[in-house]
Motif scaffolding. Structure first.
Motif, PDB file in Angstrom:
ATOM      1  N   UNK A 106       0.825  -1.213   0.000  1.00 31.39           N
ATOM      2  CA  UNK A 106       0.000   0.000   0.000  1.00 31.39           C
ATOM      3  C   UNK A 106       0.856   1.258   0.000  1.00 31.39           C
ATOM      4  N   UNK A 107       0.244   2.322  -0.490  1.00 31.88           N
ATOM      5  CA  UNK A 107       0.806   3.662  -0.328  1.00 31.88           C
ATOM      6  C   UNK A 107      -0.051   4.322   0.746  1.00 31.88           C
ATOM      7  N   UNK A 108       0.606   4.884   1.758  1.00 28.00           N
ATOM      8  CA  UNK A 108      -0.153   5.474   2.864  1.00 28.00           C
ATOM      9  C   UNK A 108       0.234   6.936   3.038  1.00 28.00           C
ATOM     10  N   UNK A 121      -5.220   8.518   3.457  1.00 29.71           N
ATOM     11  CA  UNK A 121      -5.461   7.712   2.255  1.00 29.71           C
ATOM     12  C   UNK A 121      -4.569   6.477   2.340  1.00 29.71           C
ATOM     13  N   UNK A 122      -5.158   5.315   2.141  1.00 25.39           N
ATOM     14  CA  UNK A 122      -4.374   4.079   2.019  1.00 25.39           C
ATOM     15  C   UNK A 122      -4.807   3.454   0.708  1.00 25.39           C
ATOM     16  N   UNK A 123      -3.859   3.320  -0.220  1.00 22.24           N
ATOM     17  CA  UNK A 123      -4.191   2.670  -1.489  1.00 22.24           C
ATOM     18  C   UNK A 123      -3.510   1.309  -1.541  1.00 22.24           C
ATOM     19  N   UNK A 124      -4.327   0.261  -1.501  1.00 18.76           N
ATOM     20  CA  UNK A 124      -3.823  -1.107  -1.585  1.00 18.76           C
ATOM     21  C   UNK A 124      -3.684  -1.418  -3.082  1.00 18.76           C
ATOM     22  N   UNK A 125      -2.438  -1.354  -3.564  1.00 22.30           N
ATOM     23  CA  UNK A 125      -2.192  -1.258  -5.014  1.00 22.30           C
ATOM     24  C   UNK A 125      -2.638  -2.493  -5.793  1.00 22.30           C
ATOM     25  N   UNK A 197      -0.845  -0.766   7.305  1.00 29.25           N
ATOM     26  CA  UNK A 197      -1.896   0.138   6.820  1.00 29.25           C
ATOM     27  C   UNK A 197      -3.117  -0.649   6.342  1.00 29.25           C
ATOM     28  N   UNK A 198      -2.882  -1.696   5.564  1.00 28.11           N
ATOM     29  CA  UNK A 198      -4.010  -2.489   5.034  1.00 28.11           C
ATOM     30  C   UNK A 198      -4.631  -3.329   6.148  1.00 28.11           C
ATOM     31  N   UNK A 199      -3.800  -3.871   7.036  1.00 27.28           N
ATOM     32  CA  UNK A 199      -4.320  -4.613   8.201  1.00 27.28           C
ATOM     33  C   UNK A 199      -5.348  -3.772   8.937  1.00 27.28           C
ATOM     34  N   UNK A 200      -4.945  -2.544   9.214  1.00 27.59           N
ATOM     35  CA  UNK A 200      -5.778  -1.674  10.042  1.00 27.59           C
ATOM     36  C   UNK A 200      -7.052  -1.281   9.294  1.00 27.59           C
ATOM     37  N   UNK A 201      -6.939  -1.134   7.987  1.00 27.04           N
ATOM     38  CA  UNK A 201      -8.139  -0.819   7.192  1.00 27.04           C
ATOM     39  C   UNK A 201      -9.147  -1.966   7.232  1.00 27.04           C
TER      40      UNK A 201
END
Ligand code: 2AM
Ligand code: MG
Ligand code: MG
Length: 287
Positions: A106-108, A121-125, A197-201
């Motif tokens: 991800x980009x966070x 913003x979290x983008x899971x690419x 980041x993705x875990x938390x999302x």
């Protein structure tokens, strides 16, 4: 919603989506990997490149703003969160995944004013999932509203955590005994995707009921913390105190009851705060 932060968001979404092309095109390629603070703390040319491009694009537009970027700090830049408008950037969250082509990266990006996060913003690419939240404006996944599960009962929870980069005895035994204690409660399951980041999302989506992590840095969780809060979840320190993105400890949960229960069960190993050099805490792990 502050007028200033509102002005930044569409630009930032576009910028993140454009940089995800850089991440995705490098994903399948061979990568030159360098070690940072431990044999499990990796960096590639893509991490550095994405961070540089993001910072220069944002700085071009907002020359007065400050930045806290993972790779800039790794290169020796001083880490300080002030009251000034500040962008907190993790160019690739899940670098070990990226290197191995495990498909969660991800980009966070978080934006703070007066040390308070305005949006994240979290983008899971690889998944092509854009998680987004603005203070007071709710949380969204690809434009659809997000809601945490609201689960109150720890024994019905899926809990996400991370194994981290620490390999010293204290950190490893604390980490494994935390997982063991949760499994003994029992919880329904413990998961780790390799990107904080993705875990938390996942907590924001209701797919997981809680997340905890010790040892990560502010850029790993700044954006996802506001996404969880705006989805109706709670975020706190692992000792039960108020969330502090510099403390390197976090619990994110579907409800205060679940967060409190996890805080009672888990222990933290020592690690220096992000905004303090040589704090003297006795940490032997990755700092
Ligand atoms: N020293 C550390 N301890 C624990 N987790 C860390 C860490 N440094 C980074 N992380 C983050 O924890 C997750 C992996 O366990 C990733 O989100 C990783 O971010 P990164 O990929 O940006 O380095
Ligand atoms: Mg990270
Ligand atoms: Mg990173």
């Amino acid at each position: 919603m502050s007028r200033t932060s509102g002005a930044h968001t569409p630009d930032t979404h576009l910028c993140v989506l454009l940089q995800s092309e850089v991440v995705l095109s490098a994903f399948q390629q061979h990568k030159e990997v360098k070690l940072k603070s431990s044999p499990a703390d990796l960096v590639t040319e893509t991490d550095q490149r994405v961070e540089k491009i993001l910072i220069s694009a944002i700085r071009n537009r907002y020359p007065q703003h400050r930045f806290i970027g993972e790779e800039s700090v790794a290169a020796g830049e001083h880490l300080e969160l002030t009251d000034s408008p500040t962008w907190i950037i993790d160019p690739i969250d899940g670098t070990v995944n990226f290197v191995h082509r495990f498909p969660f990266v991800a980009i966070s990006i978080a934006f703070t004013v007066n040390r308070q996060t305005q949006f994240g913003i979290v983008y899971s690419c690889v998944e092509d999932k854009l998680f987004y939240a603005q203070r007071g404006g709710g949380a969204f996944l690809n434009g659809e509203p997000l809601h945490a599960s609201g689960q109150q009962d720890i024994s019905r929870c899926v809990v996400v955590t991370e194994i981290g980069a620490e390999r010293d005895d204290v950190a490893l035994s604390t980490m494994t005994s935390n997982i063991r204690r949760l499994l003994q409660l029992p919880v329904h399951g413990v998961r780790a995707l390799g990107t904080a980041a993705v875990d938390m999302c996942q907590v924001a989506t209701g797919g997981a009921d809680a997340y905890y992590h010790i040892g990560m840095h502010c850029w790993d969780i700044a954006a996802s913390a506001i996404i969880v809060q705006e989805a109706g979840g709670v975020v706190m320190d692992t000792d039960g105190s108020e969330f502090d993105m510099m403390s390197r400890r976090v619990i994110a949960a579907s409800s205060a009851a679940v967060a409190d229960r996890i805080a009672q069960v888990i222990q933290a190993f020592p690690c220096c705060r992000d905004d303090e050099d040589n704090c003297g805490c006795g940490a032997t792990g990755v700092n």
